[in-house]
Write a protein that holds these residues in place. Sequence first.
Motif, PDB file in Angstrom:
ATOM      1  N   UNK A 164       0.744  -1.088  -0.065  1.00  0.00           N
ATOM      2  CA  UNK A 164      -0.128  -0.011  -0.084  1.00  0.00           C
ATOM      3  C   UNK A 164       0.954   1.415   0.091  1.00  0.00           C
ATOM      4  N   UNK A 165       0.602   1.979  -1.017  1.00  0.00           N
ATOM      5  CA  UNK A 165       1.332   3.188  -1.077  1.00  0.00           C
ATOM      6  C   UNK A 165       0.512   4.430  -0.610  1.00  0.00           C
ATOM      7  N   UNK A 166       0.938   4.896   0.547  1.00  0.00           N
ATOM      8  CA  UNK A 166       0.197   6.258   1.184  1.00  0.00           C
ATOM      9  C   UNK A 166      -1.331   5.944   1.308  1.00  0.00           C
ATOM     10  N   UNK A 167      -1.703   4.940   2.079  1.00  0.00           N
ATOM     11  CA  UNK A 167      -3.131   4.397   1.702  1.00  0.00           C
ATOM     12  C   UNK A 167      -3.984   5.532   2.470  1.00  0.00           C
ATOM     13  N   UNK A 168      -3.707   6.270   3.287  1.00  0.00           N
ATOM     14  CA  UNK A 168      -4.346   7.287   4.268  1.00  0.00           C
ATOM     15  C   UNK A 168      -4.226   8.821   3.879  1.00  0.00           C
ATOM     16  N   UNK A 169      -3.348   9.002   2.641  1.00  0.00           N
ATOM     17  CA  UNK A 169      -3.040  10.295   2.238  1.00  0.00           C
ATOM     18  C   UNK A 169      -4.439  11.149   1.989  1.00  0.00           C
ATOM     19  N   UNK A 170      -4.455  12.157   2.297  1.00  0.00           N
ATOM     20  CA  UNK A 170      -5.532  13.250   1.816  1.00  0.00           C
ATOM     21  C   UNK A 170      -6.844  12.718   2.526  1.00  0.00           C
ATOM     22  N   UNK A 171      -7.106  11.893   3.616  1.00  0.00           N
ATOM     23  CA  UNK A 171      -8.268  11.403   3.905  1.00  0.00           C
ATOM     24  C   UNK A 171      -8.408  12.204   5.206  1.00  0.00           C
ATOM     25  N   UNK A 172      -9.632  12.304   5.711  1.00  0.00           N
ATOM     26  CA  UNK A 172      -9.945  13.067   7.120  1.00  0.00           C
ATOM     27  C   UNK A 172      -9.653  11.726   8.236  1.00  0.00           C
ATOM     28  N   UNK A 173      -9.592  12.072   9.419  1.00  0.00           N
ATOM     29  CA  UNK A 173      -8.970  11.147  10.724  1.00  0.00           C
ATOM     30  C   UNK A 173     -10.051   9.908  10.456  1.00  0.00           C
ATOM     31  N   UNK A 188      -3.528  -9.186  10.603  1.00  0.00           N
ATOM     32  CA  UNK A 188      -3.854 -10.173  11.562  1.00  0.00           C
ATOM     33  C   UNK A 188      -4.459 -11.431  11.001  1.00  0.00           C
ATOM     34  N   UNK A 189      -4.997 -11.498   9.799  1.00  0.00           N
ATOM     35  CA  UNK A 189      -5.705 -12.599   9.468  1.00  0.00           C
ATOM     36  C   UNK A 189      -4.300 -13.658   8.510  1.00  0.00           C
ATOM     37  N   UNK A 190      -3.212 -13.056   8.629  1.00  0.00           N
ATOM     38  CA  UNK A 190      -2.266 -14.035   8.299  1.00  0.00           C
ATOM     39  C   UNK A 190      -1.449 -13.311   7.034  1.00  0.00           C
ATOM     40  N   UNK A 191      -1.928 -12.316   6.583  1.00  0.00           N
ATOM     41  CA  UNK A 191      -1.301 -11.508   5.348  1.00  0.00           C
ATOM     42  C   UNK A 191      -0.239 -10.636   5.529  1.00  0.00           C
ATOM     43  N   UNK A 192       0.655 -10.454   4.685  1.00  0.00           N
ATOM     44  CA  UNK A 192       1.654  -9.755   5.055  1.00  0.00           C
ATOM     45  C   UNK A 192       1.575  -8.336   4.375  1.00  0.00           C
ATOM     46  N   UNK A 193       1.827  -7.314   5.123  1.00  0.00           N
ATOM     47  CA  UNK A 193       1.382  -5.910   4.757  1.00  0.00           C
ATOM     48  C   UNK A 193       2.764  -5.159   4.956  1.00  0.00           C
ATOM     49  N   UNK A 194       2.969  -4.218   3.952  1.00  0.00           N
ATOM     50  CA  UNK A 194       4.055  -3.293   3.532  1.00  0.00           C
ATOM     51  C   UNK A 194       3.343  -1.989   3.279  1.00  0.00           C
ATOM     52  N   UNK A 195       3.446  -0.962   4.078  1.00  0.00           N
ATOM     53  CA  UNK A 195       2.949   0.352   3.736  1.00  0.00           C
ATOM     54  C   UNK A 195       3.802   1.342   3.625  1.00  0.00           C
TER      55      UNK A 195
END
Length: 538
Positions: A484-493, A508-515
């Motif tokens: 995920x590349x800047x998944x929360x950019x320009x979003x409200x809180x 948490x379900x077993x996937x590997x996450x890189x942000x």
Amino acid sequence: MSAPKHRTNNIEALGCLLSVLASLVWLGAAAVIANAFGDLMDGHPVSVVRTGIWLMLLWGLRAALDLAAQGVLAQAADARIDALRHEIVMGEARAATPSALGGAGAIAALTAEKLEALRPALLRYRPARMRVLALPLVILCIAAWHSWAVALVLALAGPLIPVFMALVGWAAREASARQLQEVGQLSDLLVDRLAALSDLRLIGAGPATVDGFAQASEDLRGRTMAVLRIAFLSSTVLELFSALGVAMVAIWVGFSLLGELGWGGWGVPLTPTAGLYLLLIAPEFFQPLRDLAAAWHDRAGADAVMEEVRQWREDRRPQRLGRGEATSPAPMTTLETRGLRHRGIAYPDLLLEPGDNLAIEGPSGAGKSTLLRLLAGVEQPEEGQILVDGVPLSDRTADAWRAGIGWMPQAPHFVNGSLRYNIGFGETVAPDTLRAAELTGVIDLLPRGDLTRLGERGAGLSGGEARRVTLARALHGGPGLLLADEPTADLDADTARMISDSLLSFAAAGGTLIVATHDAALAERMAQRVAIHGKTAI
């Protein structure tokens, strides 16, 4: 030379040969007509039926040969243009960086529009060139058999056409190249303005944009008219040479038949049949030259296009890993990097297993997105290795590796289709995917649910809703690794927290996450954090 290209060349050669044979048929038809009228002038009886049958057979043969030649040449043109389009599309699909020719608009113009400029050259120029090599020589020999004077006139007038054609051709080629360059630049301008259409309307830049397009269109019109002016000028001069050559032959034949001229032959009086035959074939001597002159501008345009193709081929760009083949996704196992270095940035060694999550932090331009592209195999590192379950990522393994990756870009992109299609691209979308991206409530508010057409701008969706659609697209198919590349950019809180919850639920379900992120709140929730600062990484 590859087998398909060799086969295409053979088809083109066959089409050119059929075109030459069709032109030679006229020499036989001219002989039939000359004999008929010559007999009438000498007072001999003429069989109208037999003459008509011969003419019908010869003209039918010529029409059949012409039709066959055009069919074969059209097939060869389709094959050659399709091969070039396939080469460009596959080359762009494998390239990791944009082309030096320009942006997406320029490449699209080259692939879809400019390559069509090759078709007239393939259909007209090559056959015309083959006819020039064969037909004038045959007619010159026939004319010399009957009269050295006629042969001399044709031999003197004929070469003037190719000489002048070459002089004009240089200017035509340059003008065609400038025109095609304007087409590519206008296409790039259109793509850029469409991408920023909403912003342009918000800042009131619509009239200025329209004026810019008008000026660019006017410049393109000027380039096009310059090409047409050269074409009309050359055609006028070439027709003048042809008319003078035919007129001189007609004068010599007429005065010879009247007995006013006693020279120009081989000591034998010119017969009406021979004189008429020379008059009938004299225009045909210049016809292939006129055809070549008319097609010369087609060739100039084709040369300009092929020059762009040559420049595209010589543009050595980084290539993405893999062969672009559809394959089953590889199971997500250990992901490791060793001594990774790219574009002057030395990245830290990483070791991730299923269920791990990592935040990549750093200022804009530090190399966060580039690291994601390296991990996805979209770019090849200059140094170091990326290992999947201990095996280096390579062309052999990259397709299966990418098939198991979910990608969430920074800027949402859509195709002109329904929301459902923008997630699954024709595949069934699982309800769990929609719930994981928290899209169920959004779909309930749309006029046609998940069948609502979004359009290329994601019409009807807010920024947060569009980001959730891209998250659902990334989760579709159950990937083992999510980038995920800047998944929360320009979003409200609130929306940023909702996206973050969905991403962490995936891990948490077993996937590997890189942000890759600037969001400190999201980074603090990640188990591992890496900071990248341009030329150095921590």
